[in-house]
Design an enzyme around this catalytic site. Structure first.
Site, PDB file in Angstrom:
ATOM      1  N   THR A 123       0.860  -1.188   0.000  1.00  0.00           N
ATOM      2  CA  THR A 123       0.000   0.000   0.000  1.00  0.00           C
ATOM      3  C   THR A 123       0.897   1.239   0.000  1.00  0.00           C
ATOM      4  O   THR A 123       1.089   1.884   1.027  1.00  0.00           O
ATOM      5  CB  THR A 123      -0.933   0.026   1.222  1.00  0.00           C
ATOM      6  N   ARG A 162       0.849  -6.662  12.472  1.00  0.00           N
ATOM      7  CA  ARG A 162       1.611  -6.034  13.553  1.00  0.00           C
ATOM      8  C   ARG A 162       2.943  -6.736  13.735  1.00  0.00           C
ATOM      9  O   ARG A 162       3.287  -7.167  14.827  1.00  0.00           O
ATOM     10  CB  ARG A 162       0.810  -6.084  14.856  1.00  0.00           C
ATOM     11  N   LYS A 216      -3.978   1.096  13.554  1.00  0.00           N
ATOM     12  CA  LYS A 216      -2.667   0.720  13.026  1.00  0.00           C
ATOM     13  C   LYS A 216      -1.867   1.943  12.598  1.00  0.00           C
ATOM     14  O   LYS A 216      -0.671   2.066  12.893  1.00  0.00           O
ATOM     15  CB  LYS A 216      -2.838  -0.234  11.838  1.00  0.00           C
ATOM     16  N   ARG A 253       5.092   6.334  17.044  1.00  0.00           N
ATOM     17  CA  ARG A 253       6.526   6.010  17.068  1.00  0.00           C
ATOM     18  C   ARG A 253       7.315   7.003  16.216  1.00  0.00           C
ATOM     19  O   ARG A 253       8.424   7.409  16.570  1.00  0.00           O
ATOM     20  CB  ARG A 253       6.748   4.586  16.590  1.00  0.00           C
ATOM     21  N   CYS A 309       6.550   0.646   7.314  1.00  0.00           N
ATOM     22  CA  CYS A 309       5.456   1.157   8.153  1.00  0.00           C
ATOM     23  C   CYS A 309       5.676   2.585   8.624  1.00  0.00           C
ATOM     24  O   CYS A 309       4.966   3.501   8.224  1.00  0.00           O
ATOM     25  CB  CYS A 309       5.260   0.246   9.366  1.00  0.00           C
TER      26      CYS A 309
END
Length: 410
Positions: free
Chosen positions: A81, A150, A202, A209, A256
């Site tokens: 994605t 995850r 998510k 972070r 991510c």
């Protein structure tokens, strides 16, 4: 229940193997003939701790790999994605294409679980319309679920087992069916919610972070200008029971943290101010490291960039994943500044066998012997175990991973 996992990359393959090795009937599908052929021949497509053993267990359990989509009860979509770097919005094309391929073959009542990380509202904006345009009634002909992955390279197998999970669905009945499949291997808690909430959680996790890392990186820049040791500052500050500042570094890479926050920036440009600034700070770090390298060269009278070596190409330690790698970002920046001279620098990474950049070397000792300045971009175990080879080198340790070598820091 027969499960088809669509997309056999860093997320889909470990998920498929874990399910199969725990008794689930699994078929893995990928558009790449090369990937499918290698897996069919018993060859893994990337390295990961514990993956070989899980692969063998899955093979023993009868997992199959193929390019064509089969009929199945449940489809797990784990495709890329990406985001548009101009608009900062998600490109849902791979997800929609995979869902359409599922609709080509699935029987009524099939469940489609999207594991790919998607921006909040992606299912409503892209997936539901695609399904309805095909004449399918959602909730009867096909059921949509979002169960965001995850896991992270370097610790995938352990995290698949122990990390908590989220399942977003339109109905609790479908969510429970999906939960049962994931409980075949997941020992963490599994929360059930609606799809939009699952999408948001998510992205929010990774954005949190990213912002924390950006704070550490900005502190590094401030402390550099003020003549202070940022690591000492952070160490003492973290003694406070409610403070947990992460460590600064040469940038943020991977699939991510360096991507997901942009989804919120793209969808909410007038609201996501801190998120945008965090991304900007973290994206600036490779350039900051490059400037620090220039400073060190100048301070030591070194003009020849061919005497500079960058250790590490991957985005984190002890993996073979170079997606959004800070080192690659730095080298691109260097090319903009130095043009042809940028190809003179040396680059080495023990986990990257193929040549992906100019000047790449494949022997640690040869690499160290060919340079005067070593910029440590990744804290692989290898360099920690071979610090003695750095004793006569000028070292910039961007990861603060060397314990015995006298080195410059961010």
């Amino acid at each position: 229940m027969k499960v088809c996992v669509v997309g056999l990359g860093y997320i889909g393959l470990p998920t498929a193997l874990m399910m199969a090795s725990h008794g689930v009937d699994v078929i893995g599908v990928d558009y790449s003939e090369k990937v499918v052929s290698e897996l069919q021949s018993g060859q893994l497509t990337f390295e990961e701790d514990g993956l070989e053993e899980t692969f063998q267990s899955a093979l023993d359990a009868g997992i199959e790999f193929q390019k064509d989509y089969p009929k199945a009860d449940l489809y797990v979509v784990a495709v890329p994605t990406p985001y548009d770097k101009d608009t900062k919005k998600i490109d849902a094309g791979y997800v929609v294409s995979a869902v359409n391929s599922v609709l080509d073959v699935c029987d009524p009542g099939a469940i489609v679980v999207i594991e790919s990380t998607i921006s909040p509202g992606t299912v409503d904006r892209y997936v539901r319309p695609a399904v309805e345009d095909r004449g399918f009634e959602i909730g009867r002909d096909v059921h949509l679920v979002h169960a965001p992955e995850r896991i992270i390279p370097g610790n995938m197998i352990n995290e698949l087992v122990h990390n908590n999970r989220t399942i977003g669905a339109d109905s609790d009945e479908i969510a429970e069916k999906v939960k049962k499949v994931y409980q075949s291997f997941c020992e963490g808690s599994i929360a059930i919610t609606d799809i939009r909430t699952a999408e948001m959680t998510k992205v929010v996790e990774n954005t949190f972070r990213d912002i924390n890392i950006a704070y550490a990186n900005e502190l590094a820049k401030i402390c550099r200008m003020a003549g202070m040791d940022v690591y000492e500052v952070i160490k003492i500050a973290n003694c406070h029971p409610r403070v947990n500042i992460l460590s600064p570094g040469p940038g943020v890479g991977g699939h991510c943290i360096s991507v997901d926050p942009w989804f919120l920036v793209g969808d909410y440009p007038e609201l996501a101010h801190i998120i945008r600034q965090a991304r900007t700070i973290n994206d600036s770090m490779p350039e900051f490291v490059l400037n620090r390298t220039y400073e060190i060269m100048k301070a030591n009278g070194i003009e020849d960039v061919s005497r500079v070596g960058f250790y590490g190409l991957t985005y984190k330690e002890n993996v073979d994943d170079v997606r959004e790698s800070p080192t690659l970002q730095l080298l691109e920046s260097m090319e903009r500044h130095l043009c042809a001279n940028a190809n003179s620098v040396k680059v080495y990474d023990p986990y990257i066998a193929d040549d992906v950049v100019s000047g790449q070397m494949h022997d640690l000792r040869d690499f160290f012997n060919s340079v005067d300045v070593v910029v440590v971009m990744v804290g692989h175990d290898e360099i920690k175990e071979n610090e003695d080879l750095l004793k006569d080198k000028i070292v910039l340790d961007t990861r603060k991973c060397l314990s015995h070598t006298e080195a410059e820091s961010l």
